[in-house]
Scaffold this active site. Structure first.
Site, PDB file in Angstrom:
ATOM      1  N   LYS A  25       0.939  -1.214   0.107  1.00  0.00           N
ATOM      2  CA  LYS A  25      -0.093   0.015  -0.018  1.00  0.00           C
ATOM      3  C   LYS A  25       0.809   1.299   0.157  1.00  0.00           C
ATOM      4  O   LYS A  25       2.128   1.288   0.493  1.00  0.00           O
ATOM      5  CB  LYS A  25      -0.945   0.108   1.089  1.00  0.00           C
ATOM      6  CG  LYS A  25      -0.194  -0.133   2.695  1.00  0.00           C
ATOM      7  CD  LYS A  25       0.330   1.243   3.220  1.00  0.00           C
ATOM      8  CE  LYS A  25       1.141   1.052   4.581  1.00  0.00           C
ATOM      9  NZ  LYS A  25       1.960   2.305   4.899  1.00  0.00           N
ATOM     10  N   GLY A  55       5.348  -6.119   5.583  1.00  0.00           N
ATOM     11  CA  GLY A  55       5.291  -7.074   6.668  1.00  0.00           C
ATOM     12  C   GLY A  55       3.628  -7.219   7.064  1.00  0.00           C
ATOM     13  O   GLY A  55       3.070  -8.437   7.229  1.00  0.00           O
ATOM     14  N   SER A  56       2.931  -6.273   6.871  1.00  0.00           N
ATOM     15  CA  SER A  56       1.410  -6.307   7.251  1.00  0.00           C
ATOM     16  C   SER A  56       0.713  -7.128   6.272  1.00  0.00           C
ATOM     17  O   SER A  56      -0.031  -7.883   6.439  1.00  0.00           O
ATOM     18  CB  SER A  56       0.942  -4.874   7.489  1.00  0.00           C
ATOM     19  OG  SER A  56       1.538  -4.120   8.499  1.00  0.00           O
ATOM     20  N   ALA A  77      10.193   0.549   4.793  1.00  0.00           N
ATOM     21  CA  ALA A  77       9.826   1.263   3.595  1.00  0.00           C
ATOM     22  C   ALA A  77       8.458   2.046   3.625  1.00  0.00           C
ATOM     23  O   ALA A  77       8.120   2.826   2.599  1.00  0.00           O
ATOM     24  CB  ALA A  77       9.883   0.648   2.313  1.00  0.00           C
ATOM     25  N   ASP A 124      -1.524  -1.735  10.945  1.00  0.00           N
ATOM     26  CA  ASP A 124      -1.765  -1.553   9.621  1.00  0.00           C
ATOM     27  C   ASP A 124      -2.480  -3.064   9.010  1.00  0.00           C
ATOM     28  O   ASP A 124      -2.934  -3.037   7.948  1.00  0.00           O
ATOM     29  CB  ASP A 124      -0.499  -1.375   8.630  1.00  0.00           C
ATOM     30  CG  ASP A 124       0.153  -0.154   8.703  1.00  0.00           C
ATOM     31  OD1 ASP A 124      -0.715   0.763   9.240  1.00  0.00           O
ATOM     32  OD2 ASP A 124       1.027   0.340   7.914  1.00  0.00           O
ATOM     33  N   LEU A 156       5.445   0.740   3.056  1.00  0.00           N
ATOM     34  CA  LEU A 156       4.516   0.147   2.074  1.00  0.00           C
ATOM     35  C   LEU A 156       3.517  -0.993   2.744  1.00  0.00           C
ATOM     36  O   LEU A 156       2.951  -1.634   1.831  1.00  0.00           O
ATOM     37  CB  LEU A 156       5.504  -0.199   0.958  1.00  0.00           C
ATOM     38  CG  LEU A 156       6.252   0.630   0.097  1.00  0.00           C
ATOM     39  CD1 LEU A 156       7.257   0.049  -0.915  1.00  0.00           C
ATOM     40  CD2 LEU A 156       5.408   1.715  -0.413  1.00  0.00           C
TER      41      LEU A 156
HETATM   42  O1  C5P Z   1       0.927  -1.407  15.517  1.00  0.00           O
HETATM   43  P1  C5P Z   1       2.375  -1.413  14.965  1.00  0.00           P
HETATM   44  O2  C5P Z   1       3.349  -2.616  15.940  1.00  0.00           O
HETATM   45  O3  C5P Z   1       2.844  -1.899  13.831  1.00  0.00           O
HETATM   46  O4  C5P Z   1       3.297  -0.473  15.350  1.00  0.00           O
HETATM   47  C1  C5P Z   1       4.650  -0.335  15.358  1.00  0.00           C
HETATM   48  C2  C5P Z   1       5.128   0.943  16.240  1.00  0.00           C
HETATM   49  O5  C5P Z   1       4.683   2.272  15.585  1.00  0.00           O
HETATM   50  C3  C5P Z   1       4.533   1.232  17.639  1.00  0.00           C
HETATM   51  O6  C5P Z   1       5.041   0.529  18.618  1.00  0.00           O
HETATM   52  C4  C5P Z   1       4.601   2.553  17.771  1.00  0.00           C
HETATM   53  O7  C5P Z   1       5.757   3.002  18.222  1.00  0.00           O
HETATM   54  C5  C5P Z   1       4.418   3.270  16.424  1.00  0.00           C
HETATM   55  N1  C5P Z   1       3.050   3.528  16.077  1.00  0.00           N
HETATM   56  C6  C5P Z   1       2.447   4.783  16.667  1.00  0.00           C
HETATM   57  N2  C5P Z   1       1.124   5.018  16.266  1.00  0.00           N
HETATM   58  C7  C5P Z   1       0.477   4.341  15.400  1.00  0.00           C
HETATM   59  C8  C5P Z   1       1.071   3.218  14.634  1.00  0.00           C
HETATM   60  C9  C5P Z   1       2.150   2.852  14.971  1.00  0.00           C
HETATM   61  O8  C5P Z   1       3.094   5.450  17.530  1.00  0.00           O
HETATM   62  N3  C5P Z   1      -0.889   4.724  15.022  1.00  0.00           N
END
Ligand code: C5P
Length: 295
Positions: free
Chosen positions: A10, A100-101, A95, A134, A97
């Protein structure tokens, strides 16, 4: 029998950061758009769970979002079954994009089908959100608005097909580093107004990412000079992308910009939800055979 799913990347056409939440995440309002750049994930029945990876630089260990998604599925369903998974990486990591998600979402869809679990869409969404902010978007595809920490998805009607030039810098950017550099104020109560109608052409993470890596702002400027109608960072970077009026203009710009600041250029097109679902949600027989299980 080996069967394969395609996991599409994405870009974020718009990303507003509304504030830092008490749980440490950031409240955002973002417009996701699927593009035709994909990884491939092959599934084969097996006694135990294993993962091998070809291409890219992501490890095939328990930090890989494919295995994290499989473990999350186990703990939700109690179905601790085996599968041999083989991931072919083409989407660069770190990146912005969602590579991984996208792989994680494909894992959930693939294992649900392989094991005949019959999970509902709501169950899959819940498991996806527990794996990463994501991930739920990658169960929906096309164009969608993401709110909350990005995990609350509202599918939107498709826009016209667009040609985008992606510039991949020779470095990745860890999402937590970019949010930290942003130093966003706490989320106000009540939260600030969100957009209505057209999403703003804006990414609030750009300034922070460009402080960490000033070459990103030079790359965005080069896209605009090459004729992009919009030039943005995707997510928390490091990819920057430009939207062009035609595939020809996009191809010319990519040829001119390839190698700028050490970045590789590629032309992609946006995918409608129908195109995404006919390509991503379809089991294809065969696919890259998984080498011997690692564990
Ligand atoms: O949810 P995910 O594990 O992908 O998020 C990785 C990191 O990105 C979180 O630990 C946080 O530090 C940051 N993040 C955030 N706010 C979001 C999404 C991600 O602070 N809405």
């Amino acid at each position: 029998m080996t069967r394969t799913l395609e996991a599409f990347a994405k870009v974020n056409r718009s990303l507003l950061v509304l504030g830092r939440r008490p749980d440490g995440y950031h409240e955002i309002d973002t417009l996701f758009q699927t593009i035709d750049l994909s990884d491939e994930l092959a599934f084969e029945e097996d006694d135990r769970l294993s993962l091998t990876v070809a291409g890219g630089d992501v490890p095939a260990d328990e930090t890989n979002l494919v295995l994290r998604a499989a473990r999350a599925l186990f703990s939700h369903t109690g179905a601790a079954r085996g599968a041999r998974l083989h991931l072919v990486k083409r989407i660069p990591s770190g990146a912005g994009l969602g590579g991984g998600s996208a792989d994680a979402a494909a894992t959930l869809l693939g294992l649900d089908a392989l094991w005949g679990l019959g999970l509902t869409a709501a169950e899959l969404r819940g498991i996806a959100a527990s794996v990463g902010s994501d991930v739920p978007f990658f169960l929906v595809g096309g164009r969608a608005r993401g709110t909350g920490r990005g995990e609350r998805i509202e599918p939107l009607p498709d826009g016209p097909d667009e040609s985008l030039v992606l510039l991949f810098p020779p470095f990745g950017l860890p999402t937590p580093d970019v949010y930290r550099a942003l130093a966003a104020p706490p989320l106000a109560d009540p939260p600030p107004p969100r957009w209505a109608g057209e999403a703003p052409d804006r990414n609030d993470l750009e300034a922070a990412a460009e402080r960490l890596r000033p070459e990103l702002s030079a790359l965005r400027a080069s896209l605009r000079t090459a004729g992009a109608v919009s030039a943005r960072l995707s997510g928390s970077g490091s990819t920057v992308f430009g939207a062009f009026r035609s595939p020809e203009e996009a191809r010319r710009a990519a040829a001119a910009l390839d190698g700028r600041e050490g970045a590789r250029a590629a032309v992609v097109t946006t995918l409608s939800r129908a195109d995404w679902s006919s390509r991503a949600m379809r089991w294809r027989p065969g696919g890259a055979p998984a080498p011997e299980a690692l564990r």
